[in-house]
Design an enzyme around this catalytic site. Structure first.
Site, PDB file in Angstrom:
ATOM      1  N   TYR A  94       4.397  -7.592  13.618  1.00  0.00           N
ATOM      2  CA  TYR A  94       5.258  -7.959  12.491  1.00  0.00           C
ATOM      3  C   TYR A  94       6.456  -7.028  12.345  1.00  0.00           C
ATOM      4  O   TYR A  94       7.517  -7.435  11.874  1.00  0.00           O
ATOM      5  CB  TYR A  94       4.440  -8.013  11.194  1.00  0.00           C
ATOM      6  CG  TYR A  94       3.667  -9.313  11.087  1.00  0.00           C
ATOM      7  CD1 TYR A  94       4.346 -10.518  10.964  1.00  0.00           C
ATOM      8  CD2 TYR A  94       2.273  -9.337  11.153  1.00  0.00           C
ATOM      9  CE1 TYR A  94       3.647 -11.716  10.895  1.00  0.00           C
ATOM     10  CE2 TYR A  94       1.576 -10.534  11.090  1.00  0.00           C
ATOM     11  CZ  TYR A  94       2.273 -11.718  10.958  1.00  0.00           C
ATOM     12  OH  TYR A  94       1.597 -12.892  10.894  1.00  0.00           O
ATOM     13  N   GLU A 188     -23.563  -8.350  24.515  1.00  0.00           N
ATOM     14  CA  GLU A 188     -22.374  -9.195  24.385  1.00  0.00           C
ATOM     15  C   GLU A 188     -22.351  -9.909  23.041  1.00  0.00           C
ATOM     16  O   GLU A 188     -21.297 -10.142  22.471  1.00  0.00           O
ATOM     17  CB  GLU A 188     -22.407 -10.209  25.540  1.00  0.00           C
ATOM     18  CG  GLU A 188     -21.382 -11.311  25.477  1.00  0.00           C
ATOM     19  CD  GLU A 188     -21.647 -12.411  26.511  1.00  0.00           C
ATOM     20  OE1 GLU A 188     -22.613 -12.307  27.286  1.00  0.00           O
ATOM     21  OE2 GLU A 188     -20.879 -13.385  26.520  1.00  0.00           O
ATOM     22  N   ASP A 240     -25.162 -12.842  28.661  1.00  0.00           N
ATOM     23  CA  ASP A 240     -25.600 -14.154  29.135  1.00  0.00           C
ATOM     24  C   ASP A 240     -25.631 -14.143  30.663  1.00  0.00           C
ATOM     25  O   ASP A 240     -24.940 -13.350  31.308  1.00  0.00           O
ATOM     26  CB  ASP A 240     -24.611 -15.244  28.679  1.00  0.00           C
ATOM     27  CG  ASP A 240     -24.700 -15.510  27.194  1.00  0.00           C
ATOM     28  OD1 ASP A 240     -25.711 -15.130  26.583  1.00  0.00           O
ATOM     29  OD2 ASP A 240     -23.736 -16.112  26.652  1.00  0.00           O
TER      30      ASP A 240
END
Lengths: 359, 541
Positions: A94, A188, A240
């Site tokens: 910004y 994770e 995973d």
């Protein structure tokens, strides 16, 4: 520390002004952050940036805007350092964002652009992001028998209820008062962390549990490195069973392509992959919870298998082959099919006891 | 034998009965019933056709007499009447001798072109008399002709066409003495509708000015006066008439030529009435057709004509002479385009003459670019045959087809995908000059697609395109460079500001130096992509 970074930014500015004084196209040389310029150091098991560079010049139609972004973010950083303030990546976006008068061109349109400029400045100045006083958001959760001191406050990681403590982007000023743990489990998935926290696994197994969402942030990676090197704790990774999860482990252990220039501060070469593995899937009969591979999964698996740091690793190639043959992936939470606390009561203790991991 | 039988057996009509209704209809009568064939399909188009026929006649007459044409056209609404106009066209041509006035304006198919071919606007001798016919059909008024050949006598004649006999009917006639001038003025009153649109009279006259840049045309329209000034003062070279080439003659024309020839023998017929037929070629034709050389051509009829026609096709003949044509030439085309369209760039190409089916023809094209041409619309296409604008049926026209089959993109222009006209500030001029223009119909609006014609148009346009692309590319490069300059001018204050904060140097000085580098060309502006970055997202938060 801050003085050093200011000086380096100053040097960049003076170099560009000198170019202009000499009527040369003002330009900066930036090391290339791409797979083609990343070398795997077999000795240290770490990704390092190679020698390739590229030049970004102002008087170049394709560079002008990026040139402006880099100089602008450099000026923002210098201002932060001089005033001893810190800004988030979002803040920097910004601060840089505005429309160039009489055009429809914004200095930055997306945060990715100012983030890239920050990374380019890290490369140019040889200072890392935190030294430039630019931080990422705090993220993730941690719990364990650890007490730290952060910005004058004392935080006991064993007394943080169900939410845990979020790891700040910059942990350089963090002081460890007490570390009572045998190892660290990084996962994770936030949902898995919550499961383990509710089951008080960190207490039962005397370990530290840490999660983020997806890729580990720089702050978490730095913290894992400190716990590994300074406190000699083994680091176990739980993801995973799919190419994306394995790459999370890969980044933690060896470093990433994008941040190869600061691998030394982030990578954890001693990290080990706990699961879930192809063997877990067979042992615990998880095939019925498979998720079919999509085209992107196949191509990502192909890429990862070809990385220098996996290419000659027989154990890993065996995992990749099984995944490819099954044409399927599985989530950690598939273990919940065997009982909600199966992971806490049986899976983790057995894996660690049997030293059943991949390196 | 009652009423019943009478009901069943319908009365059979005999051939004799029928013959009472059969009679020869004259050509005038035929067109009275089939006016659309001549371009009088509707009121809007009819008004244009009347003007067109009169203007074409005037231009032809001036050029034949080698006079630089001044044409005055007037179209005025008849007061108190709806859809009724008085059209008048006046020229400074040679005028018409008294004894011919009636036949020129009052007899269809009056012409002298059976035995010779000449590049001219009119071909069949239908045009102006067709306009007279349309006028009398819709208004019931005679045509008013005023003409003088420059002998001090002005002939004024009101005439109509006797459609049954296809003969002029003089209504009123008188001669005035004293005024010294030459030319023709024709005034017709006819039904019509005046609309300004793409195929309007003013558009037709504008295009006529394009293809006849040596003519001055003043148009007094219902909306006011427009003047199309001449852009050159010289006429193009004079076309020469040639005899027909045997390969260009259709069977019907061959039959007519046999019937009307003055030759006594077949050999004589072929060698004198045609071009490019010598004694040996004539003998070969006759041998192939299995006739005697001394046969009187007038005695050949019926299936024998067919045999002769087939024989003609089998004999190899030299191409017809090509020096009979009168192209506008590149300079005239360029001057016309410049004057009427005010573009910034023009290029014209005149191809060498070629032959389609035994008829010499020549293609020339012009391309105008930029300037006052509308920048974002589809290119304007102007088609001409023997300098006459073709306003309708572009979709069926070989010239239009060839233009849209060109890959204009190759020459730096924008073009929609598929066969299409280019887009941008472009006007395309295509002219076919020929002793016999192959129109697809009697209304003379589209050119038939002979491969030779399409090929020549394409070759001409490609050559013009190559020249245009050099200009367009140069202009585009200049434009891009200017665009870059202005882009960097806008970046400089921003970079100077950021660099001043980064380096501590003074903002004003940095900006001034950068601007100086840009304006004095001290720095080469590059345009090279940076190497690609890995997707950062899944790499690190």
């Amino acid at each position: 520390m801050a003085g050093e970074a200011v000086k380096k930014l100053d040097n960049l500015g003076k170099k560009l002004v000198k170019d202009i004084d000499e009527e040369k196209n003002p330009s900066m040389t930036i090391p290339l952050r791409a797979l083609s310029n990343v070398v795997f150091d077999r000795q240290d098991k770490t990704l390092r940036i190679g020698g390739k560079t590229f030049v970004r010049s102002f008087f170049n139609v394709a560079h002008a805007r990026k040139f402006l972004q880099t100089v602008e973010v450099g000026a923002i950083s210098k201002d932060l350092l001089n005033n001893n303030k810190h800004a988030s990546l979002r803040d920097v976006f910004y601060m840089a964002k505005r429309t160039i008068p009489n055009t429809k061109i914004n200095v930055v349109d997306e945060q990715q652009e100012s983030d890239n400029a920050v990374e380019d400045l890290e490369m140019i100045t040889g200072s890392w992001r935190e030294q430039l006083h630019i931080n990422a958001n705090k993220l993730g959760a941690v719990a364990g028998n650890v007490i730290v001191e952060d910005a004058g406050d004392t935080i006991d990681w064993s007394k943080l209820g169900s939410g845990g403590w979020s790891i700040p982007s910059n942990i350089e000023e963090l002081k460890f008062k007490k570390v009572d743990a045998k190892y660290v489990i990084y996962m994770e998935k936030a949902a898995v962390w919550e499961r383990l926290n509710e089951d008080k696994v960190w207490k039962k197994l005397n370990c530290i549990i840490i999660s983020s969402q997806g890729q580990a942030t720089r702050g978490i990676r730095r913290m894992l490195q400190i716990l590994s090197t300074e406190y000699k704790l083994p680091i176990y990774v739980l993801t995973d069973f799919d190419p994306w999860g394995i790459y999370i482990y890969s980044v933690l252990k060896f470093g990433s392509i994008n941040l190869a220039h600061i691998s030394d501060r982030l990578s954890v070469p001693n990290a080990r992959f706990l699961g879930i593995t192809a063997d877990d899937i067979e042992k615990y009969d998880l095939k019925k919870h498979f998720i079919s591979f999509k085209d992107v999964d196949f191509s990502r698996l192909e890429q990862i298998g070809a990385y220098d740091w996996f290419k000659n690793n027989k154990d890993w190639q065996r995992q990749f082959k099984m995944m490819k043959d099954w044409k399927a992936k599985a989530e950690i939470q598939a273990l919940s099919a065997r009982g909600i606390s199966f992971i806490s009561d049986k899976y983790l203790p057995e894996k660690i006891k049997n030293e059943d991991w991949l390196d | 034998m009652s009423d019943k039988t009478a009901d069943r057996v319908e009365r059979v009509r005999s051939a004799e009965d029928l013959s009472r209704d059969q009679r020869e209809i004259s050509i005038s009568e035929f067109f009275e019933k089939n006016r659309h064939l001549l371009g009088y399909d509707n009121k809007v188009k009819a008004l244009l056709t009347v003007v067109r026929e009169a203007v074409d006649n005037s231009l032809d007459a001036c050029e034949t007499a080698r006079i630089v044409p001044d044409i005055k056209v007037s179209v005025k609404l008849v007061s108190g009447m709806k859809d009724r106009y008085v059209i008048s066209v006046e020229d400074n041509g040679p005028g018409i001798v008294k004894q011919n006035i009636g036949r020129v304006f009052g007899k269809l198919l009056f012409g002298s072109k059976f035995h010779k071919l000449l590049q001219s606007r009119g071909q069949q001798g239908i045009g102006i008399s067709g306009a007279v016919l349309y006028s009398q059909l819709t208004s019931g008024k005679p045509a008013k002709i005023v003409t003088s050949t420059g002998d001090g006598k002005t002939h004024c004649m009101d005439l109509m066409i006797d459609t049954f006999k296809n003969e002029p009917e003089i209504i009123k006639e008188d001669v005035r003495e004293g005024k010294n001038w030459h030319g023709v003025k024709i005034e017709l009153e006819a039904e019509g509708k005046y609309v300004e649109h793409q195929q309007s009279i003013s558009e037709y006259l504008k295009q006529t000015a394009l293809s006849n840049p040596y003519a001055e045309i003043i148009y007094d329209s219902p909306d006011g006066k427009i003047k199309f000034e001449r852009s050159v003062k010289t006429l193009p070279e004079e076309p020469k008439s040639i005899k027909p080439h045997p390969h260009g003659v259709e069977i019907g024309i061959l039959r007519r030529m046999l019937r009307t020839t003055e030759a006594r023998t077949l050999t004589g017929f072929f060698t004198t009435d045609f071009s490019r037929v010598g004694q040996s070629s004539a003998k070969e034709i006759i041998r192939l057709a299995k006739f005697g050389e001394d046969v009187n051509p007038k005695n050949i009829d019926g299936p024998q004509v067919e045999k002769l026609f087939q024989a003609v096709q089998q004999v190899q003949l030299i191409k017809p002479p090509l020096d009979c044509l009168s192209p506008l030439r590149e300079k005239l085309i360029e001057e016309g385009l410049k004057k009427q369209l005010k573009p910034e760039y023009v290029v014209a190409i005149t191809r060498p003459p070629d032959v389609y089916r035994g008829n010499p023809f020549q293609i020339e094209v012009g391309v105008a670019y930029g300037g006052e041409l509308p920048p974002d619309s589809v290119a304007a296409l102007y088609r001409f045959a023997n300098r006459v604008p073709l306003m309708y049926q572009a979709g069926d026209c070989a010239l239009a087809k060839a233009v849209s089959e060109i890959e204009w993109r190759r020459y730096g222009l924008e073009q929609a995908s598929g066969a299409a006209l280019p887009t941008g500030p472009i006007a395309i001029f295509v002219h076919i000059a020929s002793v016999w223009v192959p129109f697809t119909s009697e209304s003379k609006e589209a050119i038939a697609s002979y491969p030779e014609i399409i090929k020549e148009v394409k070759l001409a346009l490609q050559e013009a395109g190559r020249k245009l692309s050099i200009y367009v590319n140069k202009k585009r490069r200049a434009g891009e460079a200017a665009l870059r300059m202005s882009l960097f001018e806008k970046y400089i204050p921003e970079v100077a500001d950021a660099l001043a904060r980064l380096s501590g140097a003074e903002k004003g000085k940095i900006a001034a130096k950068l601007e100086n580098m840009l304006k004095k060309g001290k720095v080469v502006i590059e345009d090279t992509e940076e190497p690609e970055k890995p997707a950062g997202k899944e790499d690190d938060a």
